[in-house]
Enzyme design. Structure first.
Site, PDB file in Angstrom:
ATOM      1  N   SER A 149       0.804  -1.221   0.000  1.00  0.00           N
ATOM      2  CA  SER A 149       0.000   0.000   0.000  1.00  0.00           C
ATOM      3  C   SER A 149       0.837   1.272   0.000  1.00  0.00           C
ATOM      4  O   SER A 149       0.290   2.365  -0.094  1.00  0.00           O
ATOM      5  CB  SER A 149      -0.932   0.018   1.220  1.00  0.00           C
ATOM      6  OG  SER A 149      -0.173   0.015   2.421  1.00  0.00           O
ATOM      7  N   CYS A 150       2.167   1.141   0.099  1.00  0.00           N
ATOM      8  CA  CYS A 150       3.003   2.338   0.216  1.00  0.00           C
ATOM      9  C   CYS A 150       4.261   2.176  -0.617  1.00  0.00           C
ATOM     10  O   CYS A 150       5.066   1.282  -0.364  1.00  0.00           O
ATOM     11  CB  CYS A 150       3.365   2.583   1.678  1.00  0.00           C
ATOM     12  SG  CYS A 150       4.398   4.049   1.918  1.00  0.00           S
ATOM     13  N   GLY A 151       4.450   3.064  -1.590  1.00  0.00           N
ATOM     14  CA  GLY A 151       5.601   2.970  -2.470  1.00  0.00           C
ATOM     15  C   GLY A 151       6.830   3.713  -1.988  1.00  0.00           C
ATOM     16  O   GLY A 151       7.918   3.524  -2.524  1.00  0.00           O
TER      17      GLY A 151
END
Length: 279
Positions: free
Chosen positions: A120-122
């Site tokens: 969910s987080c790059g």
């Protein structure tokens, strides 16, 4: 409640596995198999001078197109600028190892991650986002123009080609389209940033960067990291099905990217670069 034991055949697609589930409603319990999107870790590391190895971190992704994922990730991180910065790349056993050329701009103090990159987080795990903010340095093309017909065609086509999502309901998609709204490439992954990296990495592998005459469409919200990746690739227009973030809007405005969000049939909200949208 009454338990109902039932065996059903289930069709799965690439990127999914079958898992047992119990569907419970007012009529009772129905035991059925379900198609679930795969989430698995990929360790990414780079080699300098074929000797020193530096881990970049671990990203949670859906296996498939891992080579493109690694290439797109390195580009968005500012480690490479083109395919010639890569001497070699091996992917296997959930590991990706890249041998970098001397022309690469890898800095272990900047590019090393301190933790796992979740689906969910790059940008999670980076020491700083400063290097990412400075990456988009090429002028964005102003020639590309689109209208609501184009946006509508893109949305319909992308939904039709989200095979993994149709079976699992658990994947994101990033797709590129021609100015006429024809689908060119699409990638799905449990992580929206991974699907963007896979798409951009495919163009990088083909030496087709920057992508100045294509529209990029994302199936979820427009976050800062997705806008940054689109800018690095050279896309002049980004369309999002969902909402934007404040940082995404600010970065799009700063670098001249057209950011159109809340895309639906015959309607979009444009937060930057309205001159590329024809009424």
């Amino acid at each position: 409640m009454t338990a109902i034991n039932q065996t059903l055949s289930l069709q799965t697609v690439e990127g999914s596995h079958e898992r047992d589930s119990a569907r419970i409603n007012d009529s009772g319990i129905e035991r059925v198999p379900d198609s679930i999107v795969i989430e698995r870790a990929l360790e990414i590391s780079v080699e300098i001078d074929d000797s020193d190895t530096y881990p970049l971190g671990v990203t949670m992704r859906t296996p498939g197109s891992d080579t493109e994922l690694v290439l797109g990730f390195l580009l968005s991180e500012g480690i490479i600028q083109n395919i010639h910065d890569v001497k070699g790349l091996s992917v296997g056993d959930d590991k990706g190892v890249v041998s970098l050329a001397q022309s690469s701009t890898f800095d272990p103090d900047v590019h090393s991650r301190m933790s796992t990159i979740s689906s969910s987080c790059g940008v999670c795990g980076r020491i700083s986002v400063d290097g990412m903010l400075n990456n988009p340095d090429s002028a964005i093309c102003d020639d590309l123009k689109i209208n609501l017909d184009t946006v509508n065609a893109c949305i319909i086509s992308m939904k039709q080609h989200q095979t993994l999502f149709k079976f699992t309901g658990g994947s994101h998609a990033t797709a590129s389209f021609t100015p006429e709204g024809d689908l060119e490439r699409i990638y799905e992954d449990i992580g929206r940033h991974n699907s963007m990296d896979k798409l951009v990495g495919s163009y990088l592998s083909d030496c087709n960067l920057p992508i100045t005459d294509r529209i990029v469409v994302v199936s979820g919200r427009a976050s800062f990291d997705l806008v940054q990746k689109a800018l690095v690739a050279g896309f002049p227009i980004m369309v999002s099905i969902g909402a934007p973030s404040t940082m995404a809007i600010d970065m799009a405005n700063e670098h001249g990217l057209t950011l159109a969000c809340f895309a639906k049939s015959r309607s979009i909200s444009v937060f930057s670069g309205t001159s590329r949208i024809e009424i």
